[in-house]
Design a protein around this motif. Structure first.
Motif, mmCIF file in Angstrom:
data_model
loop_
_atom_site.group_PDB
_atom_site.id
_atom_site.type_symbol
_atom_site.label_atom_id
_atom_site.label_comp_id
_atom_site.label_asym_id
_atom_site.label_seq_id
_atom_site.Cartn_x
_atom_site.Cartn_y
_atom_site.Cartn_z
ATOM 1 N N ILE A 37 -21.726 -31.501 14.977
ATOM 2 C CA ILE A 37 -21.567 -30.250 15.730
ATOM 3 C C ILE A 37 -20.532 -29.320 15.108
ATOM 4 O O ILE A 37 -20.450 -28.159 15.475
ATOM 5 C CB ILE A 37 -21.194 -30.532 17.202
ATOM 6 N N GLY A 38 -19.743 -29.825 14.184
ATOM 7 C CA GLY A 38 -18.738 -29.000 13.518
ATOM 8 C C GLY A 38 -17.336 -29.292 14.037
ATOM 9 O O GLY A 38 -17.153 -29.685 15.188
ATOM 10 N N PHE A 39 -16.376 -29.099 13.158
ATOM 11 C CA PHE A 39 -14.986 -29.391 13.530
ATOM 12 C C PHE A 39 -14.492 -28.472 14.642
ATOM 13 O O PHE A 39 -13.762 -28.905 15.527
ATOM 14 C CB PHE A 39 -14.063 -29.291 12.306
ATOM 15 N N PHE A 40 -14.873 -27.196 14.611
ATOM 16 C CA PHE A 40 -14.399 -26.258 15.635
ATOM 17 C C PHE A 40 -14.906 -26.659 17.015
ATOM 18 O O PHE A 40 -14.155 -26.659 17.988
ATOM 19 C CB PHE A 40 -14.812 -24.824 15.285
ATOM 20 N N GLU A 41 -16.177 -26.994 17.118
ATOM 21 C CA GLU A 41 -16.754 -27.426 18.405
ATOM 22 C C GLU A 41 -16.114 -28.733 18.873
ATOM 23 O O GLU A 41 -15.834 -28.908 20.056
ATOM 24 C CB GLU A 41 -18.273 -27.593 18.297
ATOM 25 N N LEU A 42 -15.898 -29.639 17.940
ATOM 26 C CA LEU A 42 -15.260 -30.913 18.271
ATOM 27 C C LEU A 42 -13.836 -30.685 18.773
ATOM 28 O O LEU A 42 -13.398 -31.302 19.740
ATOM 29 C CB LEU A 42 -15.265 -31.827 17.046
ATOM 30 N N LEU A 43 -13.128 -29.776 18.134
ATOM 31 C CA LEU A 43 -11.769 -29.437 18.562
ATOM 32 C C LEU A 43 -11.770 -28.789 19.941
ATOM 33 O O LEU A 43 -10.918 -29.088 20.776
ATOM 34 C CB LEU A 43 -11.116 -28.521 17.528
ATOM 35 N N LYS A 44 -12.742 -27.902 20.192
ATOM 36 C CA LYS A 44 -12.850 -27.262 21.509
ATOM 37 C C LYS A 44 -13.095 -28.288 22.607
ATOM 38 O O LYS A 44 -12.581 -28.153 23.716
ATOM 39 C CB LYS A 44 -13.994 -26.242 21.509
ATOM 40 N N LEU A 45 -13.844 -29.326 22.310
ATOM 41 C CA LEU A 45 -14.114 -30.380 23.296
ATOM 42 C C LEU A 45 -12.904 -31.292 23.519
ATOM 43 O O LEU A 45 -12.851 -32.008 24.506
ATOM 44 C CB LEU A 45 -15.294 -31.245 22.830
ATOM 45 N N ASN A 46 -11.954 -31.257 22.571
ATOM 46 C CA ASN A 46 -10.848 -32.215 22.611
ATOM 47 C C ASN A 46 -9.476 -31.545 22.481
ATOM 48 O O ASN A 46 -8.622 -31.986 21.711
ATOM 49 C CB ASN A 46 -11.027 -33.240 21.492
ATOM 50 N N ILE A 47 -9.250 -30.515 23.257
ATOM 51 C CA ILE A 47 -7.959 -29.815 23.198
ATOM 52 C C ILE A 47 -6.827 -30.729 23.666
ATOM 53 O O ILE A 47 -5.812 -30.876 22.976
ATOM 54 C CB ILE A 47 -8.006 -28.511 24.012
ATOM 55 N N LEU A 48 -6.980 -31.355 24.813
ATOM 56 C CA LEU A 48 -5.913 -32.221 25.345
ATOM 57 C C LEU A 48 -5.640 -33.429 24.450
ATOM 58 O O LEU A 48 -4.469 -33.719 24.157
ATOM 59 C CB LEU A 48 -6.231 -32.645 26.775
ATOM 60 N N PRO A 49 -6.663 -34.133 23.957
ATOM 61 C CA PRO A 49 -6.364 -35.232 23.031
ATOM 62 C C PRO A 49 -5.685 -34.759 21.746
ATOM 63 O O PRO A 49 -4.800 -35.430 21.222
ATOM 64 C CB PRO A 49 -7.738 -35.836 22.722
ATOM 65 N N THR A 50 -6.067 -33.579 21.249
ATOM 66 C CA THR A 50 -5.437 -33.041 20.038
ATOM 67 C C THR A 50 -3.969 -32.737 20.291
ATOM 68 O O THR A 50 -3.106 -33.080 19.479
ATOM 69 C CB THR A 50 -6.178 -31.770 19.558
ATOM 70 N N VAL A 51 -3.674 -32.101 21.432
ATOM 71 C CA VAL A 51 -2.284 -31.809 21.792
ATOM 72 C C VAL A 51 -1.505 -33.119 21.955
ATOM 73 O O VAL A 51 -0.367 -33.236 21.504
ATOM 74 C CB VAL A 51 -2.213 -30.954 23.078
ATOM 75 N N SER A 52 -2.118 -34.109 22.584
ATOM 76 C CA SER A 52 -1.457 -35.409 22.777
ATOM 77 C C SER A 52 -1.146 -36.077 21.442
ATOM 78 O O SER A 52 -0.058 -36.629 21.266
ATOM 79 C CB SER A 52 -2.332 -36.336 23.625
ATOM 80 N N LEU A 53 -2.084 -36.030 20.512
ATOM 81 C CA LEU A 53 -1.830 -36.626 19.197
ATOM 82 C C LEU A 53 -0.742 -35.852 18.444
ATOM 83 O O LEU A 53 0.082 -36.445 17.751
ATOM 84 C CB LEU A 53 -3.117 -36.711 18.394
ATOM 85 N N PHE A 54 -0.713 -34.528 18.588
ATOM 86 C CA PHE A 54 0.351 -33.716 18.003
ATOM 87 C C PHE A 54 1.695 -34.118 18.602
ATOM 88 O O PHE A 54 2.702 -34.234 17.890
ATOM 89 C CB PHE A 54 0.058 -32.228 18.232
ATOM 90 N N MET A 55 1.714 -34.348 19.923
ATOM 91 C CA MET A 55 2.957 -34.775 20.592
ATOM 92 C C MET A 55 3.379 -36.168 20.113
ATOM 93 O O MET A 55 4.576 -36.453 20.036
ATOM 94 C CB MET A 55 2.793 -34.743 22.111
#
Length: 192
Positions: A37-55
């Motif tokens: 589906i593409g990295f952008f779509e995958l990122l849009k579906l996973n904003i909270l997990p991405t922020v959590s991993l950044f934290m």
């Protein structure tokens, strides 16, 4: 005070991992017409997990800062008289943080904001009451928690809570770096 805050932020590391695992959304389709589906779509579906991993990365930076800061500038040296393992204290912290987490609905913004406010309030209480050392993440990272009695260089007997990466036994020589009024990081050293 800086080390207290670093220890509290470090305690959130486990929580951020759990949030990422609980909220990650990776669409899986195994049909012949499957496509990425593409990295952008995958990122849009996973904003909270991405922020959590950044934290989690930020928590790792704080862990490195904490271990670097406490590894030098010891303020006291003494001979250990008596030790008591206090690792059971981690269970209190675990119950305080982890149990509320299971009632947390990551998809509801009101629930998410409530959880953030709760974490900030609990963190403030733990830092002000000097209970920041009861952090289960410290146990996962190999730190041990002791209540010790030791004699300092003036032969005064001092009781203190110690966070250490090493096992502390009676008769050990301990170097201490104060983290609070009655809490310190301690390292067992040979000599002196």
């Amino acid at each position: 005070m800086k080390q207290k805050i670093e220890l509290y932020i470090l305690s959130l590391w486990l929580l951020f991992i759990m949030i990422a695992l609980r909220t990650i959304n990776i669409p899986i389709y195994m049909g012949l017409d499957a496509k990425f589906i593409g990295f952008f779509e995958l990122l849009k579906l996973n904003i909270l997990p991405t922020v959590s991993l950044f934290m989690c990365i930020i928590c790792y930076i704080f862990y490195n800062r904490f271990t670097h800061d406490i590894s030098n500038n010891f303020t006291n040296i003494g001979k250990v008289i008596k030790t008591e393992d206090m690792s059971y204290e981690h269970l209190v912290f675990l119950a305080t943080y982890i149990l509320p987490f299971f009632t947390f609905d990551a998809n509801d913004i009101r629930s998410f904001v409530s959880m953030v406010v709760l974490l900030i309030a609990i963190g403030s209480i733990y830092i002000k009451t000097e209970k920041f050392f009861t952090n289960p993440t410290l146990a996962l990272l190999g730190f041990k928690l002791y209540k010790i009695e030791f004699k300092n260089h003036n032969q005064a007997v001092i009781n203190m809570t110690i966070i250490s990466k090493k096992i502390i036994k009676p008769e050990d020589t301990i170097h201490i770096r104060l983290l609070g009024e009655n809490i310190a990081y301690g390292e067992v050293k040979d000599g002196i």
